[in-house]
Scaffold this active site. Structure first.
Site, PDB file in Angstrom:
ATOM      1  CG  PHE A  68     -27.371  -1.605  -3.166  1.00 17.20           C
ATOM      2  CD1 PHE A  68     -26.966  -0.366  -3.631  1.00 17.20           C
ATOM      3  CD2 PHE A  68     -28.638  -2.052  -3.510  1.00 17.20           C
ATOM      4  CE1 PHE A  68     -27.805   0.414  -4.428  1.00 17.20           C
ATOM      5  CE2 PHE A  68     -29.487  -1.288  -4.307  1.00 17.20           C
ATOM      6  CZ  PHE A  68     -29.064  -0.054  -4.761  1.00 17.20           C
ATOM      7  CD  GLU A  71     -18.449  -2.742   5.297  1.00 20.41           C
ATOM      8  OE1 GLU A  71     -17.635  -1.819   5.035  1.00 20.41           O
ATOM      9  OE2 GLU A  71     -18.103  -3.900   5.582  1.00 20.41           O
ATOM     10  CB  ALA A  89     -31.987   3.147  -6.565  1.00 19.55           C
ATOM     11  CG  HIS A  93     -31.915   2.041 -11.579  1.00 19.77           C
ATOM     12  ND1 HIS A  93     -33.039   2.389 -10.875  1.00 19.77           N
ATOM     13  CD2 HIS A  93     -31.641   0.749 -11.233  1.00 19.77           C
ATOM     14  CE1 HIS A  93     -33.431   1.361 -10.142  1.00 19.77           C
ATOM     15  NE2 HIS A  93     -32.598   0.363 -10.341  1.00 19.77           N
ATOM     16  N   GLY A 117     -27.462  -6.737  -6.628  1.00 20.89           N
ATOM     17  CA  GLY A 117     -27.194  -5.798  -7.705  1.00 20.89           C
ATOM     18  C   GLY A 117     -26.088  -6.259  -8.630  1.00 20.89           C
ATOM     19  CD1 TRP A 140     -32.150  -6.534  -3.947  1.00 19.68           C
ATOM     20  CD2 TRP A 140     -32.476  -8.169  -5.436  1.00 19.68           C
ATOM     21  NE1 TRP A 140     -31.460  -6.194  -5.086  1.00 19.68           N
ATOM     22  CE2 TRP A 140     -31.646  -7.183  -6.029  1.00 19.68           C
ATOM     23  CE3 TRP A 140     -32.819  -9.292  -6.190  1.00 19.68           C
ATOM     24  CZ2 TRP A 140     -31.161  -7.281  -7.321  1.00 19.68           C
ATOM     25  CZ3 TRP A 140     -32.335  -9.397  -7.482  1.00 19.68           C
ATOM     26  CH2 TRP A 140     -31.517  -8.404  -8.035  1.00 19.68           C
ATOM     27  CG  ASP A 148     -32.285  -2.447  -6.748  1.00 19.92           C
ATOM     28  OD1 ASP A 148     -31.747  -3.552  -6.518  1.00 19.92           O
ATOM     29  OD2 ASP A 148     -31.749  -1.363  -6.459  1.00 19.92           O
TER      30      ASP A 148
END
Length: 276
Positions: A68, A71, A89, A93, A117, A140, A148
């Site tokens: 991810f 910023e 997300a 996904h 991610g 994470w 995730d």
């Protein structure tokens, strides 16, 4: 697609292989909303492109992807931040789901650190290879976000329950050799050989029949959650579908002909089984 500053990815086509390259090296190829949407659009186009037999995902520069793009997180109240992550997300996904759905084999060519991610996206590819300098970090836990990017789905399936729990809870970094030992990657190559070896694997994947690869992907993905009876019934359905394809008629003719014995494209059962 060009690789100029207007885009966050580039797409290159060579010898039946499409390479999606994340082109934000100054941002460690972090997944911006634009990068995710461009990747999704590219996968949609490549799915219907008959000249493409395999898809490679890789990063430009020294990093595969840092996950991810933090910023982009707004400075507003918690509700605004939650809305932002909900949308990101969904983008992430959608890419993950497309990687699973597309018939063509996908290969993560991990040229450097795969974080958060970025790790999740590499897990979602059918195969993964890395350089000997690549590292893998869930991340994470360290930034205060629940895991995730499909990590809760793919990680225990790839490395097993205990290792998945250990990795996510301790948040430690895996080097290339340990990632190979755990099954996170299929192969580790030296940095000097990396691009050429990725090309070899991708071309081999691209040369195989896409419809059969799609059937294999479907069965492996679905089979782990089915009963034995359901799994084998779906295998029968896939076998029936595959033998109705012109590719099977061609291979059957090769098998029945004398030319089959000298063909590199078909299996010589005498050689494999010890027959005359």
């Amino acid at each position: 697609m060009s690789s100029n500053s207007d885009h966050h990815i580039s797409v290159e086509h060579t010898d039946g292989v499409a390479t999606i390259r994340f082109t934000r090296p100054s941002k460690h190829n972090a997944a911006s909303a634009q990068l995710l949407l461009e990747t999704l659009e590219a996968l949609y186009r490549l799915e219907s492109d008959d000249s493409v037999g395999a898809i490679v995902l890789t990063g430009e520069g020294a990093v595969f992807s840092a996950g991810f793009d933090l910023e982009e997180v707004p400075m507003g109240p918690a509700s605004e931040i939650q809305s932002h992550f909900r949308l990101k997300a969904l983008y992430y996904h959608a890419v993950i789901h497309m990687l699973a759905r597309i018939e063509k084999p996908t290969l993560a060519a991990i040229n450097g650190p795969a974080v958060g991610g970025g790790l999740g996206m590499s897990l979602a590819c059918d195969l993964a290879v890395c350089t000997d300098r690549a590292t893998f970090l869930p991340a994470w836990m360290s930034i205060g976000i629940a895991n995730d990017a499909s990590s809760s789905f793919y990680l225990p399936r790839i490395v097993g329950y205990r290792r998945a729990m250990e990795w996510l809870l301790t948040n430690r970094t895996l080097g290339a050799d340990e990632a190979y030992e755990w099954g996170v990657v299929n192969r580790v190559f030296s940095e000097a050989d990396f691009q050429s070896r990725v090309g070899e694997i991708a071309r081999q994947l691209a040369a195989a029949p896409t419809h059969l690869q799609g059937l294999v992907k479907n069965r492996i993905q679905e089979g782990s959650s089915e009963t034995l009876e359901s799994c084998t019934e779906h295998e029968v359905q896939n076998v029936i579908a595959s033998v109705g394809h012109p590719h099977f008629a061609e291979r059957l003719a090769m098998f029945r002909s004398k030319e089959m014995r000298s063909s590199a494209l078909a299996v010589d059962l005498d050689a494999v089984c010890g027959g005359r």
